[in-house]
Write a protein that holds these residues in place. Structure first.
Motif, PDB file in Angstrom:
ATOM      1  N   MET A   1       2.263  33.453  47.591  1.00 52.25           N
ATOM      2  CA  MET A   1       1.131  34.335  47.795  1.00 52.25           C
ATOM      3  C   MET A   1       1.343  35.429  46.913  1.00 52.25           C
ATOM      4  SD  MET A   1      -1.009  33.165  49.623  1.00 52.25           S
ATOM      5  CE  MET A   1      -1.934  34.498  50.342  1.00 52.25           C
ATOM      6  N   TYR A   2       2.259  35.860  46.041  1.00 54.60           N
ATOM      7  CA  TYR A   2       2.399  36.572  45.268  1.00 54.60           C
ATOM      8  C   TYR A   2       1.309  36.997  44.241  1.00 54.60           C
ATOM      9  CZ  TYR A   2       3.577  33.722  41.326  1.00 54.60           C
ATOM     10  OH  TYR A   2       3.304  32.796  40.153  1.00 54.60           O
ATOM     11  N   VAL A   3       0.398  35.925  43.963  1.00 63.08           N
ATOM     12  CA  VAL A   3      -0.761  35.986  43.228  1.00 63.08           C
ATOM     13  C   VAL A   3      -1.758  36.692  43.759  1.00 63.08           C
ATOM     14  CG1 VAL A   3      -0.250  33.754  42.249  1.00 63.08           C
ATOM     15  CG2 VAL A   3      -1.715  34.054  44.189  1.00 63.08           C
TER      16      VAL A   3
ATOM     17  N   ASP B   1      11.123  52.758  44.281  1.00 63.12           N
ATOM     18  CA  ASP B   1      11.905  52.914  45.388  1.00 63.12           C
ATOM     19  C   ASP B   1      12.832  51.959  45.858  1.00 63.12           C
ATOM     20  OD1 ASP B   1      10.312  55.305  45.586  1.00 63.12           O
ATOM     21  OD2 ASP B   1       8.909  54.396  47.265  1.00 63.12           O
ATOM     22  N   GLU B   2      12.379  50.701  45.661  1.00 60.10           N
ATOM     23  CA  GLU B   2      13.680  49.858  46.035  1.00 60.10           C
ATOM     24  C   GLU B   2      14.685  49.621  45.004  1.00 60.10           C
ATOM     25  OE1 GLU B   2       9.409  48.100  46.981  1.00 60.10           O
ATOM     26  OE2 GLU B   2      10.272  49.583  45.466  1.00 60.10           O
TER      27      GLU B   2
ATOM     28  N   LEU C   1       7.232  34.559  47.596  1.00 56.28           N
ATOM     29  CA  LEU C   1       7.885  34.075  46.391  1.00 56.28           C
ATOM     30  C   LEU C   1       8.348  32.587  46.230  1.00 56.28           C
ATOM     31  CD1 LEU C   1       9.979  37.481  45.509  1.00 56.28           C
ATOM     32  CD2 LEU C   1       7.518  36.649  44.283  1.00 56.28           C
ATOM     33  N   GLY C   2       8.161  32.027  47.317  1.00 57.94           N
ATOM     34  CA  GLY C   2       8.731  30.734  47.359  1.00 57.94           C
ATOM     35  C   GLY C   2       7.508  29.695  47.371  1.00 57.94           C
TER      36      GLY C   2
ATOM     37  N   ALA D   1      13.097  41.317  40.406  1.00 51.14           N
ATOM     38  CA  ALA D   1      12.971  39.793  40.583  1.00 51.14           C
ATOM     39  C   ALA D   1      12.699  39.384  41.998  1.00 51.14           C
ATOM     40  CB  ALA D   1      14.535  39.204  40.382  1.00 51.14           C
ATOM     41  N   HIS D   2      12.571  40.465  42.953  1.00 49.79           N
ATOM     42  CA  HIS D   2      12.193  40.109  44.138  1.00 49.79           C
ATOM     43  C   HIS D   2      10.795  40.710  44.861  1.00 49.79           C
ATOM     44  CE1 HIS D   2      16.151  38.300  45.131  1.00 49.79           C
ATOM     45  NE2 HIS D   2      16.474  39.267  44.352  1.00 49.79           N
ATOM     46  N   SER D   3       9.961  41.303  43.605  1.00 48.31           N
ATOM     47  CA  SER D   3       9.001  41.978  43.992  1.00 48.31           C
ATOM     48  C   SER D   3       7.784  40.797  43.600  1.00 48.31           C
ATOM     49  CB  SER D   3       8.909  42.950  42.895  1.00 48.31           C
ATOM     50  OG  SER D   3       7.695  43.709  43.050  1.00 48.31           O
TER      51      SER D   3
END
Length: 321
Positions: free
Chosen positions: A162-164, A174-175, A157-158, A292-294
């Motif tokens: 690579m989230y793409v 679940d999270e 995410l930074g 927000a963190h996924s």
């Protein structure tokens, strides 16, 4: 490995012009090929007797099936009929439809530049970096086989972006259940305004929820700090407030609803929290944090933005209204 860029020839133009604009063909069992710059996909399926074959984006326009399903859910007029989608592409591009001109695809180009091409040892006449130019922190972390969580986060995410490459339907249910925690407000953070002087104290919960949809999450939760009376009224509604703040792409579409229901049922059953499987009591605030963190949800946000850009292009060309 050097790759010479080739120009599209008349035969390719004929193939593109002959594509039936009233349909989209679904081809299963495809995997990414090794020529990323040309958008190659390869089939390993030999069940039809034809053997492996390759699809080239310079010859046939293609997209991921999931993206077309999301486009259909978020912008129905573009896909009903599907010819509206192809008409929009051709209005923007002419015949060749490798990508929709005028659309910002977000971080995907930078992610390919930093990781995909270097890992494949591409060297397009020095236009892209060689494998010796891999990000040092990522390279050293992989080599020592002891990757810090902060480096993983930065990778996804930074700076790595690579989230793409994450599929956009891995809802962090679940999270959300695993990270449920009480919402505490310290007494010294609450306004000293007395309930008699606080204009919002007598407002019904329904009206507050209606107003909350026009606020940011921070502003909505800031209502808890106005006074004790309002806090006692809003704390039971904090998940409802969070749900009002979530963007539309964070919710499942109609075709995703069955899998979402199964995720919620399983997570709620395995959880020791007060949240149940009835579909009403869901930890929306915790889910908002998880989104927000996924990496998957951030890619979903990116794809939603692309769909909306294509919608605006279709409206500009008077293809849809």
């Amino acid at each position: 490995m050097k790759i010479n860029r080739r120009r599209s020839d008349p035969e390719e133009a004929e193939r593109l012009a002959a594509i039936d604009p009233s349909t989209i063909r679904l081809i299963a069992n495809l995997v990414p090929g090794n020529l990323h710059d040309y958008g190659f996909l390869e089939s390993k399926d030999t069940s039809d007797g034809r053997g492996p074959f390759t699809i080239d984006a310079l010859v046939y326009p293609f997209g991921h099936a999931k993206c077309f399903l999301l486009l259909e859910a978020w912008v129905p007029p573009l896909m009903h009929p599907v010819g509206n989608f192809w008409a929009t592409m051709r209005a923007q591009n002419g015949i060749f439809t490798r990508e929709v001109q005028g659309v910002d695809y977000g971080d995907i180009q930078n992610a390919m530049l930093q990781y995909a091409w270097p890992f494949w040892n591409y060297d397009f006449e020095d236009e892209y970096p060689s494998n010796t130019d891999l990000p040092p922190k990522i390279l050293s972390a992989v080599l020592r086989e002891n990757v810090d969580e902060r480096e993983v986060h930065d990778y996804w995410l930074g700076r790595g972006q690579m989230y793409v490459w994450k599929r956009p339907d891995l809802f962090p249910v679940d999270e959300a259940y695993a990270s449920i925690r009480p919402l505490y407000v310290r007494d010294n953070e609450i306004s000293s305004t007395t309930p008699q002087k606080a204009s919002l104290t007598g407002v019904s919960a329904e009206i507050i929820l209606s107003v909350a949809r026009y606020l940011t999450m921070r502003e909505a939760l800031g209502l808890l700090l106005l006074n004790y009376s309002l806090r006692s009224k809003l704390l039971p509604l904090v998940d409802a407030l969070a749900k009002e703040q979530l963007p539309g792409w964070a919710f499942p579409t109609e075709h995703e609803q069955p899998s979402w229901n199964q995720l919620v049922s399983t997570a709620a059953t395995d959880s020791s929290s007060v949240y149940t499987v009835d579909g009403v009591h869901f930890p929306w605030l915790s889910y908002a944090r998880a989104c927000a963190h996924s990496p998957s949800m951030q890619n979903r946000r990116r794809i939603h933005g692309i769909c909306q850009q294509i919608r605006k292009l279709a409206e500009r060309h008077n293809i849809i209204v």
